[in-house]
Scaffold this motif. Structure first.
Motif, PDB file in Angstrom:
ATOM      1  N   GLU A   1       3.792   1.524  -1.370  1.00 29.80           N
ATOM      2  CA  GLU A   1       4.332   1.660  -2.723  1.00 29.80           C
ATOM      3  C   GLU A   1       3.322   2.335  -3.641  1.00 29.80           C
ATOM      4  OE1 GLU A   1       6.910   1.428  -5.952  1.00 29.80           O
ATOM      5  OE2 GLU A   1       7.317   1.105  -3.815  1.00 29.80           O
ATOM      6  N   LYS A   2       2.073   1.935  -3.556  1.00 28.01           N
ATOM      7  CA  LYS A   2       1.029   2.555  -4.379  1.00 28.01           C
ATOM      8  C   LYS A   2       0.844   4.022  -4.012  1.00 28.01           C
ATOM      9  CE  LYS A   2      -1.594  -1.691  -5.241  1.00 28.01           C
ATOM     10  NZ  LYS A   2      -2.878  -2.405  -5.010  1.00 28.01           N
TER      11      LYS A   2
ATOM     12  N   LYS B   1       0.831  -1.206   0.000  1.00 26.56           N
ATOM     13  CA  LYS B   1       0.000   0.000   0.000  1.00 26.56           C
ATOM     14  C   LYS B   1       0.869   1.262   0.000  1.00 26.56           C
ATOM     15  CE  LYS B   1      -4.179  -1.919   2.117  1.00 26.56           C
ATOM     16  NZ  LYS B   1      -5.118  -1.864   3.254  1.00 26.56           N
TER      17      LYS B   1
ATOM     18  N   ARG C   1       1.492   7.562  -6.491  1.00 25.88           N
ATOM     19  CA  ARG C   1       0.467   8.553  -6.841  1.00 25.88           C
ATOM     20  C   ARG C   1       0.614   9.888  -6.097  1.00 25.88           C
ATOM     21  NH1 ARG C   1      -2.970   4.898  -3.614  1.00 25.88           N
ATOM     22  NH2 ARG C   1      -3.630   5.978  -1.706  1.00 25.88           N
TER      23      ARG C   1
END
Length: 366
Positions: free
Chosen positions: A244-245, A242, A249
Protein backbone atom coordinates in the motif's frame (compact mmCIF):
# COMPACT_ATOMS: atom_id res chain seq x y z
CA UNK A 1 -40.16 20.92 -17.54
CA UNK A 2 -39.42 18.05 -15.19
CA UNK A 3 -40.72 16.35 -12.08
CA UNK A 4 -38.63 14.74 -9.38
CA UNK A 5 -40.48 11.93 -7.70
CA UNK A 6 -41.54 12.41 -4.10
CA UNK A 7 -40.35 9.98 -1.45
CA UNK A 8 -42.75 7.52 0.13
CA UNK A 9 -42.00 9.12 3.50
CA UNK A 10 -40.87 12.76 3.49
CA UNK A 11 -38.55 13.66 6.34
CA UNK A 12 -39.55 16.46 8.69
CA UNK A 13 -35.88 17.27 9.26
CA UNK A 14 -34.66 20.80 8.65
CA UNK A 15 -31.04 19.67 8.46
CA UNK A 16 -29.10 16.45 8.01
CA UNK A 17 -25.46 15.40 8.14
CA UNK A 18 -23.82 13.79 5.10
CA UNK A 19 -22.22 10.42 5.87
CA UNK A 20 -20.52 8.70 2.92
CA UNK A 21 -20.05 4.99 3.61
CA UNK A 22 -17.79 3.00 1.29
CA UNK A 23 -16.07 -0.36 1.55
CA UNK A 24 -12.92 1.36 2.77
CA UNK A 25 -13.98 4.29 4.94
CA UNK A 26 -16.63 6.42 6.60
CA UNK A 27 -16.57 10.15 5.88
CA UNK A 28 -18.74 12.84 7.44
CA UNK A 29 -19.45 16.42 6.47
CA UNK A 30 -21.84 18.77 8.24
CA UNK A 31 -22.92 22.06 6.66
CA UNK A 32 -24.95 24.88 8.12
CA UNK A 33 -26.64 27.73 6.29
CA UNK A 34 -26.48 31.44 7.05
CA UNK A 35 -29.52 33.64 6.66
CA UNK A 36 -27.88 35.07 3.53
CA UNK A 37 -27.83 31.57 2.00
CA UNK A 38 -24.08 31.00 2.28
CA UNK A 39 -22.96 27.67 3.67
CA UNK A 40 -20.73 27.11 6.70
CA UNK A 41 -18.65 23.99 7.27
CA UNK A 42 -19.36 22.87 10.84
CA UNK A 43 -17.77 19.42 11.06
CA UNK A 44 -15.68 16.91 9.11
CA UNK A 45 -14.44 13.46 10.10
CA UNK A 46 -13.00 10.33 8.51
CA UNK A 47 -12.48 6.76 9.75
CA UNK A 48 -10.88 3.95 7.74
CA UNK A 49 -12.52 0.53 7.74
CA UNK A 50 -11.08 -2.95 7.83
CA UNK A 51 -11.33 -4.48 4.35
CA UNK A 52 -13.92 -7.07 5.40
CA UNK A 53 -16.31 -4.80 7.33
CA UNK A 54 -18.24 -3.87 4.17
CA UNK A 55 -17.86 -5.77 0.89
CA UNK A 56 -19.46 -4.32 -2.26
CA UNK A 57 -21.82 -2.24 -0.14
CA UNK A 58 -23.03 -5.17 2.00
CA UNK A 59 -22.36 -5.03 5.74
CA UNK A 60 -20.36 -8.07 6.87
CA UNK A 61 -19.50 -6.97 10.39
CA UNK A 62 -22.19 -4.80 11.96
CA UNK A 63 -20.38 -4.57 15.30
CA UNK A 64 -17.21 -3.25 13.68
CA UNK A 65 -19.14 -0.80 11.51
CA UNK A 66 -21.06 0.51 14.52
CA UNK A 67 -17.77 1.03 16.35
CA UNK A 68 -16.38 2.95 13.36
CA UNK A 69 -19.51 5.11 13.22
CA UNK A 70 -19.14 5.92 16.93
CA UNK A 71 -15.52 6.96 16.30
CA UNK A 72 -16.60 9.10 13.35
CA UNK A 73 -19.19 10.97 15.42
CA UNK A 74 -16.76 11.34 18.32
CA UNK A 75 -14.28 13.05 15.98
CA UNK A 76 -16.99 15.52 14.99
CA UNK A 77 -18.19 15.83 18.62
CA UNK A 78 -21.74 14.95 17.52
CA UNK A 79 -24.47 13.20 19.51
CA UNK A 80 -26.00 10.38 17.43
CA UNK A 81 -29.37 10.51 19.18
CA UNK A 82 -32.06 11.68 16.74
CA UNK A 83 -29.39 12.85 14.30
CA UNK A 84 -30.69 13.18 10.73
CA UNK A 85 -28.45 11.66 8.05
CA UNK A 86 -28.16 11.70 4.27
CA UNK A 87 -26.23 8.76 2.82
CA UNK A 88 -25.88 6.92 -0.51
CA UNK A 89 -25.90 3.53 -2.17
CA UNK A 90 -22.86 2.52 -4.26
CA UNK A 91 -23.43 2.82 -8.00
CA UNK A 92 -23.26 -0.94 -8.54
CA UNK A 93 -26.48 -1.31 -6.49
CA UNK A 94 -28.50 1.10 -8.66
CA UNK A 95 -29.67 0.52 -12.23
CA UNK A 96 -30.09 3.70 -14.30
CA UNK A 97 -32.17 3.56 -17.49
CA UNK A 98 -33.22 6.38 -19.83
CA UNK A 99 -36.55 5.65 -21.58
CA UNK A 100 -37.56 7.93 -24.50
CA UNK A 101 -41.29 8.68 -24.40
CA UNK A 102 -41.71 9.70 -28.04
CA UNK A 103 -44.81 7.97 -29.38
CA UNK A 104 -46.00 6.87 -25.92
CA UNK A 105 -49.31 8.42 -24.93
CA UNK A 106 -49.19 9.65 -21.34
CA UNK A 107 -50.25 12.37 -18.97
CA UNK A 108 -47.68 14.52 -17.21
CA UNK A 109 -49.55 14.42 -13.90
CA UNK A 110 -47.53 13.05 -11.01
CA UNK A 111 -49.82 10.04 -10.54
CA UNK A 112 -49.74 9.15 -14.23
CA UNK A 113 -45.94 9.36 -14.37
CA UNK A 114 -45.63 7.13 -11.28
CA UNK A 115 -47.74 4.49 -12.99
CA UNK A 116 -45.78 4.84 -16.25
CA UNK A 117 -42.41 4.58 -14.46
CA UNK A 118 -43.42 1.33 -12.75
CA UNK A 119 -44.83 -0.08 -15.99
CA UNK A 120 -41.64 0.72 -17.92
CA UNK A 121 -39.44 -0.69 -15.14
CA UNK A 122 -41.44 -3.94 -15.17
CA UNK A 123 -40.91 -4.27 -18.92
CA UNK A 124 -37.13 -4.26 -18.46
CA UNK A 125 -37.18 -7.74 -16.85
CA UNK A 126 -34.46 -6.87 -14.35
CA UNK A 127 -35.18 -9.87 -12.08
CA UNK A 128 -35.16 -7.84 -8.86
CA UNK A 129 -37.54 -9.43 -6.36
CA UNK A 130 -38.39 -6.24 -4.46
CA UNK A 131 -37.54 -3.29 -6.70
CA UNK A 132 -37.65 0.29 -5.46
CA UNK A 133 -38.21 2.63 -8.42
CA UNK A 134 -37.49 6.33 -8.52
CA UNK A 135 -37.79 8.47 -11.63
CA UNK A 136 -37.21 11.83 -13.22
CA UNK A 137 -39.29 13.21 -16.09
CA UNK A 138 -37.51 15.43 -18.62
CA UNK A 139 -39.18 17.47 -21.37
CA UNK A 140 -36.40 18.95 -23.49
CA UNK A 141 -36.46 22.23 -25.37
CA UNK A 142 -36.11 20.37 -28.69
CA UNK A 143 -39.38 18.57 -28.01
CA UNK A 144 -38.18 15.17 -26.82
CA UNK A 145 -39.50 13.59 -23.63
CA UNK A 146 -38.02 10.87 -21.44
CA UNK A 147 -38.22 9.12 -18.11
CA UNK A 148 -34.96 8.53 -16.27
CA UNK A 149 -35.40 5.48 -14.04
CA UNK A 150 -33.36 4.67 -10.91
CA UNK A 151 -33.97 1.13 -9.66
CA UNK A 152 -32.52 -0.69 -6.66
CA UNK A 153 -33.32 -3.68 -4.48
CA UNK A 154 -35.31 -3.02 -1.29
CA UNK A 155 -32.85 -5.21 0.64
CA UNK A 156 -30.04 -2.70 0.05
CA UNK A 157 -32.20 0.14 1.35
CA UNK A 158 -33.49 -1.80 4.36
CA UNK A 159 -29.92 -2.62 5.41
CA UNK A 160 -29.13 1.08 5.95
CA UNK A 161 -32.53 2.01 7.37
CA UNK A 162 -32.05 -0.68 10.02
CA UNK A 163 -28.41 0.20 10.68
CA UNK A 164 -29.06 3.89 11.30
CA UNK A 165 -32.26 3.25 13.25
CA UNK A 166 -30.44 0.91 15.65
CA UNK A 167 -27.82 3.64 16.05
CA UNK A 168 -30.65 6.01 17.16
CA UNK A 169 -30.28 8.01 13.94
CA UNK A 170 -32.80 8.96 11.26
CA UNK A 171 -31.96 8.20 7.64
CA UNK A 172 -33.63 11.20 5.99
CA UNK A 173 -32.42 10.47 2.44
CA UNK A 174 -30.57 7.66 0.66
CA UNK A 175 -29.51 8.40 -2.89
CA UNK A 176 -26.89 7.15 -5.36
CA UNK A 177 -23.18 7.82 -4.86
CA UNK A 178 -22.77 9.38 -8.31
CA UNK A 179 -25.49 11.93 -7.59
CA UNK A 180 -23.63 13.09 -4.48
CA UNK A 181 -20.33 13.32 -6.39
CA UNK A 182 -21.95 15.27 -9.20
CA UNK A 183 -23.52 17.72 -6.73
CA UNK A 184 -20.12 18.39 -5.14
CA UNK A 185 -17.88 18.49 -8.22
CA UNK A 186 -20.05 19.92 -11.03
CA UNK A 187 -21.36 23.45 -10.66
CA UNK A 188 -23.53 23.34 -13.77
CA UNK A 189 -23.65 21.91 -17.28
CA UNK A 190 -24.43 23.97 -20.34
CA UNK A 191 -27.23 22.68 -22.58
CA UNK A 192 -24.72 21.52 -25.19
CA UNK A 193 -22.23 19.70 -22.95
CA UNK A 194 -21.81 16.61 -20.83
CA UNK A 195 -19.35 16.16 -17.97
CA UNK A 196 -18.00 12.84 -16.74
CA UNK A 197 -16.75 11.75 -13.33
CA UNK A 198 -14.47 8.74 -12.89
CA UNK A 199 -14.32 7.58 -9.28
CA UNK A 200 -11.29 5.37 -8.60
CA UNK A 201 -12.67 3.73 -5.47
CA UNK A 202 -11.72 1.07 -2.95
CA UNK A 203 -13.15 -2.00 -4.71
CA UNK A 204 -14.53 -0.56 -7.92
CA UNK A 205 -14.02 2.18 -10.46
CA UNK A 206 -17.16 3.95 -11.62
CA UNK A 207 -18.05 6.27 -14.47
CA UNK A 208 -20.95 8.70 -14.31
CA UNK A 209 -21.91 11.19 -17.02
CA UNK A 210 -24.08 14.27 -16.39
CA UNK A 211 -25.73 16.86 -18.58
CA UNK A 212 -28.00 19.83 -17.73
CA UNK A 213 -30.88 17.46 -16.89
CA UNK A 214 -28.92 15.24 -14.50
CA UNK A 215 -27.26 11.83 -14.54
CA UNK A 216 -27.26 10.27 -18.01
CA UNK A 217 -25.00 7.23 -17.77
CA UNK A 218 -23.54 5.03 -15.05
CA UNK A 219 -20.99 2.21 -15.14
CA UNK A 220 -19.22 0.26 -12.39
CA UNK A 221 -16.10 -1.81 -13.04
CA UNK A 222 -14.82 -4.45 -10.66
CA UNK A 223 -11.38 -3.78 -9.23
CA UNK A 224 -10.22 -0.75 -7.29
CA UNK A 225 -7.42 0.40 -5.02
CA UNK A 226 -7.69 -2.60 -2.69
CA UNK A 227 -7.28 -5.09 -5.54
CA UNK A 228 -4.34 -3.12 -6.95
CA UNK A 229 -2.54 -3.23 -3.59
CA UNK A 230 -3.22 -6.97 -3.34
CA UNK A 231 -1.77 -7.43 -6.85
CA UNK A 232 1.39 -5.53 -5.90
CA UNK A 233 1.68 -7.58 -2.72
CA UNK A 234 1.55 -10.87 -4.64
CA UNK A 235 3.73 -9.77 -7.55
CA UNK A 236 6.49 -8.21 -5.44
CA UNK A 237 6.13 -10.57 -2.45
CA UNK A 238 5.47 -7.76 0.00
CA UNK A 239 3.16 -7.46 2.97
CA UNK A 240 -0.13 -5.73 2.18
CA UNK A 241 0.87 -2.71 4.29
CA UNK A 242 4.20 -2.29 2.46
CA UNK A 243 2.49 -2.75 -0.91
CA UNK A 244 0.00 0.00 0.00
CA UNK A 245 2.81 2.42 0.85
CA UNK A 246 4.60 1.53 -2.40
CA UNK A 247 1.42 2.13 -4.41
CA UNK A 248 0.96 5.57 -2.89
CA UNK A 249 4.47 6.76 -3.71
CA UNK A 250 4.80 5.13 -7.16
CA UNK A 251 4.57 7.31 -10.27
CA UNK A 252 3.21 5.42 -13.28
CA UNK A 253 5.71 6.93 -15.71
CA UNK A 254 8.71 6.10 -13.53
CA UNK A 255 11.03 3.18 -14.27
CA UNK A 256 11.56 1.79 -10.80
CA UNK A 257 13.65 -1.23 -9.96
CA UNK A 258 10.81 -2.94 -8.09
CA UNK A 259 8.56 -3.14 -11.16
CA UNK A 260 5.68 -1.53 -9.29
CA UNK A 261 5.03 1.03 -12.03
CA UNK A 262 4.79 -1.74 -14.66
CA UNK A 263 2.25 -3.71 -12.63
CA UNK A 264 0.20 -0.62 -11.85
CA UNK A 265 0.31 0.62 -15.45
CA UNK A 266 -1.07 -2.64 -16.80
CA UNK A 267 -3.82 -2.81 -14.20
CA UNK A 268 -4.94 0.81 -14.52
CA UNK A 269 -4.66 0.85 -18.32
CA UNK A 270 -7.14 -2.04 -18.51
CA UNK A 271 -9.52 -0.21 -16.15
CA UNK A 272 -9.40 3.08 -18.06
CA UNK A 273 -9.77 1.32 -21.40
CA UNK A 274 -13.00 -0.31 -20.18
CA UNK A 275 -14.25 3.11 -19.10
CA UNK A 276 -13.31 4.57 -22.49
CA UNK A 277 -15.31 1.86 -24.27
CA UNK A 278 -18.35 2.76 -22.17
CA UNK A 279 -17.91 6.46 -23.01
CA UNK A 280 -17.83 5.68 -26.73
CA UNK A 281 -20.87 3.40 -26.49
CA UNK A 282 -23.10 5.98 -24.79
CA UNK A 283 -22.43 8.58 -27.55
CA UNK A 284 -22.80 11.66 -25.40
CA UNK A 285 -20.96 14.93 -26.29
CA UNK A 286 -18.40 14.46 -23.53
CA UNK A 287 -15.47 16.88 -23.54
CA UNK A 288 -14.39 17.03 -19.90
CA UNK A 289 -13.86 14.48 -17.14
CA UNK A 290 -13.13 14.81 -13.45
CA UNK A 291 -11.28 12.04 -11.66
CA UNK A 292 -11.88 11.50 -7.97
CA UNK A 293 -11.49 8.94 -5.20
CA UNK A 294 -8.38 7.77 -3.37
CA UNK A 295 -6.91 6.15 -6.49
CA UNK A 296 -7.12 9.39 -8.45
CA UNK A 297 -4.04 10.65 -6.60
CA UNK A 298 -1.73 7.96 -7.96
CA UNK A 299 1.10 9.78 -9.70
CA UNK A 300 0.58 9.83 -13.47
CA UNK A 301 -2.99 8.43 -13.47
CA UNK A 302 -4.44 11.72 -14.69
CA UNK A 303 -2.04 11.71 -17.67
CA UNK A 304 -2.70 8.02 -18.38
CA UNK A 305 -6.47 8.60 -18.37
CA UNK A 306 -6.13 11.64 -20.61
CA UNK A 307 -3.96 9.69 -23.08
CA UNK A 308 -6.44 6.81 -23.38
CA UNK A 309 -9.65 8.87 -23.44
CA UNK A 310 -8.26 11.63 -25.65
CA UNK A 311 -9.51 14.81 -24.03
CA UNK A 312 -9.23 16.98 -20.92
CA UNK A 313 -9.03 15.20 -17.57
CA UNK A 314 -9.07 17.25 -14.35
CA UNK A 315 -8.73 16.36 -10.69
CA UNK A 316 -12.12 16.89 -9.11
CA UNK A 317 -12.36 19.88 -6.79
CA UNK A 318 -15.31 21.12 -4.77
CA UNK A 319 -17.04 23.93 -6.65
CA UNK A 320 -18.49 25.28 -3.40
CA UNK A 321 -16.11 26.34 -0.62
CA UNK A 322 -18.12 26.90 2.58
CA UNK A 323 -16.79 29.18 5.28
CA UNK A 324 -15.16 27.11 8.03
CA UNK A 325 -16.53 27.53 11.51
CA UNK A 326 -13.92 29.07 13.79
CA UNK A 327 -13.58 26.11 16.13
CA UNK A 328 -13.16 23.49 13.40
CA UNK A 329 -9.64 22.15 12.99
CA UNK A 330 -8.27 19.88 10.29
CA UNK A 331 -4.76 19.90 11.73
CA UNK A 332 -4.97 16.32 12.97
CA UNK A 333 -6.46 15.02 9.72
CA UNK A 334 -4.07 15.65 6.86
CA UNK A 335 -6.29 13.66 4.47
CA UNK A 336 -9.28 15.93 5.11
CA UNK A 337 -8.06 18.70 2.81
CA UNK A 338 -11.26 20.17 1.45
CA UNK A 339 -9.40 21.75 -1.46
CA UNK A 340 -9.10 18.22 -2.84
CA UNK A 341 -11.72 15.68 -3.87
CA UNK A 342 -11.35 13.14 -1.06
CA UNK A 343 -14.45 14.46 0.67
CA UNK A 344 -16.57 14.93 -2.45
CA UNK A 345 -19.12 12.23 -1.62
CA UNK A 346 -19.69 13.39 1.96
CA UNK A 347 -19.82 17.04 0.87
CA UNK A 348 -22.36 16.26 -1.86
CA UNK A 349 -24.54 14.51 0.71
CA UNK A 350 -24.13 17.40 3.16
CA UNK A 351 -25.11 19.94 0.49
CA UNK A 352 -28.34 18.01 0.05
CA UNK A 353 -28.86 17.78 3.80
CA UNK A 354 -28.34 21.43 4.70
CA UNK A 355 -32.05 22.33 4.56
CA UNK A 356 -35.49 20.72 4.51
CA UNK A 357 -36.01 21.81 0.90
CA UNK A 358 -32.71 20.33 -0.23
CA UNK A 359 -33.37 17.02 1.56
CA UNK A 360 -36.69 16.61 -0.23
CA UNK A 361 -35.32 17.40 -3.67
CA UNK A 362 -34.05 14.56 -5.86
CA UNK A 363 -33.87 10.79 -5.91
CA UNK A 364 -34.50 9.28 -2.47
CA UNK A 365 -34.75 5.51 -1.98
CA UNK A 366 -35.99 5.82 1.61
Amino acid sequence: MFFLNRTQRLSTAHHAVGIDISDGSLELANLGEHRDGNLTLHDVARVELDSETIVHGIINDTKQLRSALSELLAQAKMDPRNLNVVSALPDNQVIVKTIPLNGIEHSTSFEALVKLAHSLASSLDLKIRRPIIRWQYNAHSHGGEELLLFITDARYVQQWRTFFKRSSMNLAALEMESLALGRALIHKCAHDESIGIIDFGYRQASLSIFDYSGLRHSLSIEGGGHALTALLSRHLELSFAKAEKLKVRTVLSAKDGSGASVVMNEYLTATVQSIHESILACRLPLKKIFITGGGAHIGGLKELTEHIIGFTVLHGTLWIQPTKRKNISLADHASLDLEEDLFAGAMGLAIRGHSRYAIRKGVNFV
